[in-house]
Design a protein around this motif. Structure first.
Motif, PDB file in Angstrom:
ATOM      1  N   LYS A  19       4.039  12.188   3.951  1.00 48.31           N
ATOM      2  CA  LYS A  19       3.545  13.563   3.891  1.00 48.31           C
ATOM      3  C   LYS A  19       3.323  14.132   5.296  1.00 48.31           C
ATOM      4  N   ARG A  79       0.848  -1.194   0.000  1.00 48.64           N
ATOM      5  CA  ARG A  79       0.000   0.000   0.000  1.00 48.64           C
ATOM      6  C   ARG A  79       0.886   1.248   0.000  1.00 48.64           C
ATOM      7  N   ASP A 123       0.098   3.975  -1.191  1.00 47.32           N
ATOM      8  CA  ASP A 123      -0.711   5.150  -0.850  1.00 47.32           C
ATOM      9  C   ASP A 123      -0.612   5.467   0.641  1.00 47.32           C
ATOM     10  N   ILE A 124      -0.550   4.412   1.479  1.00 47.88           N
ATOM     11  CA  ILE A 124      -0.376   4.630   2.921  1.00 47.88           C
ATOM     12  C   ILE A 124       1.017   5.191   3.204  1.00 47.88           C
ATOM     13  N   GLU A 144       2.924   6.916   1.225  1.00 45.41           N
ATOM     14  CA  GLU A 144       2.983   8.299   0.748  1.00 45.41           C
ATOM     15  C   GLU A 144       2.313   9.245   1.736  1.00 45.41           C
ATOM     16  N   GLU A 145       1.178   8.815   2.301  1.00 45.80           N
ATOM     17  CA  GLU A 145       0.457   9.660   3.250  1.00 45.80           C
ATOM     18  C   GLU A 145       1.245   9.813   4.552  1.00 45.80           C
TER      19      GLU A 145
END
Length: 309
Positions: free
Chosen positions: A201, A192, A194-195, A197-198
């Motif tokens: 951030k 994941r 996306d996790i 990357e978050e």
């Protein structure tokens, strides 16, 4: 060079877009294979010890073996407790010369995880030792860690800032789809990102850790199966996914199962071909070499930390 913490290692790794290998150790041959490989490619190292390995090999023996490796290689080497499950265990390792500890409170409710982790951080930082915490739970089995698929949980990015701020941890292990042990995926592994990357951030510049990141090298699985094993369908994390993670916020990638598979497969093959041999040097020598070659490939092809010592 004396045994070091991971603080400077991770700063350089984050800025350089690579990761440091954290390799689990249990005995002399494993330590030799890992450190000889790192010396040849001039890579920094984290040698990590689980509670089970510490009980098996004895804390003092392991520390002296690691000290010998540091003398022989001259590399920056951190000594890390993998999956510490209590303050008492972490304290014992800190007092015994470890430069880094992980306190795994991921099985606890969020607030209790914070409380336990902060207790370890407060003690460790007084001694100049760094601490890794964990949010989210990886499925799989490794030593005392045993988490079923139904109990596994991805890391919630909404919790990471509060956890880091309240605990003061130096790095954070997250769950994005890796798993402990030589496990079976239903289809291909999917991380994941996306996790990740978050999380990156929300925690800019903060080092992230991946557990359960062995790739379960097919040649060693096949070797084990050929000589009496039973591991059909065993798979790990594809190396291209790990390379991508290392180019992002992931500064530490844990590798254990691949080492076990390399050693066990090589020893099984040796005994199948030399059934009358009984000198440990004859079968542990090839096993040590297999670990060395595996670690070199991991450092160069996956982690990207060759030449960074």
């Amino acid at each position: 060079m004396p045994i070091v913490t991971t603080k400077e290692m991770f700063k350089k790794a984050y800025e350089g877009g690579y990761a440091i290998g954290a390799f689990n150790v249990n005995n002399m041959e494993i330590i030799q294979g890992i450190t000889e490989a790192a010396k040849e490619v001039n890579a920094p190292l984290i040698l990590q010890v689980s509670a089970g390995a510490r009980k098996y090999a004895n804390h003092t023996y392991l520390m002296k073996l690691i000290e010998a490796a540091e003398i022989e290689t001259g590399l920056p080497i951190a000594v890390h407790l993998d999956h510490g499950d209590s303050f008492e265990l972490c304290k014992s390792c800190i007092d015994g010369g470890f430069t880094s500890v992980m306190i795994d409170g991921s099985h606890l409710p969020f607030e209790e995880n914070i409380k336990l982790t902060k207790q370890v951080v407060d003690y460790a930082h007084e001694k100049g030792v760094v601490v890794e915490g964990e949010l989210g739970r990886l499925a799989g089995i490794e030593d005392a860690v045993n988490v079923s698929e139904k109990d596994a949980a991805f890391t919630d990015p909404d919790q990471v800032e509060e956890f880091v701020a309240k605990t003061g941890v130096d790095s954070l292990a997250i769950a994005i789809g890796t798993s402990h042990g030589a496990y079976k995926f239903k289809g291909e592994a999917k991380l994941r990102f996306d996790i990740l990357e978050e999380v990156q951030k929300r925690l800019p510049g903060f080092p992230i850790v991946l557990h359960g990141a062995s790739s379960v090298i097919p040649e060693f699985v096949e070797m084990i199966n050929k000589y009496g094993g039973d591991m059909p369908g065993a798979k790990g994390v594809p190396e291209d996914m790990l390379r991508k993670a290392a180019s992002m916020a992931v500064c530490k990638i844990n590798i254990d199962s691949d080492l076990r598979l390399a050693m066990t497969g090589t020893i099984r093959k040796y005994f199948a071909e030399n059934p009358s041999h009984f000198d440990p040097r004859q079968y542990l020598g090839p096993a040590r070499l297999a670990i060395k070659e595996l670690v070199k490939k991991k450092i160069v092809n996956v982690l990207g930390c060759d030449g960074k010592a």
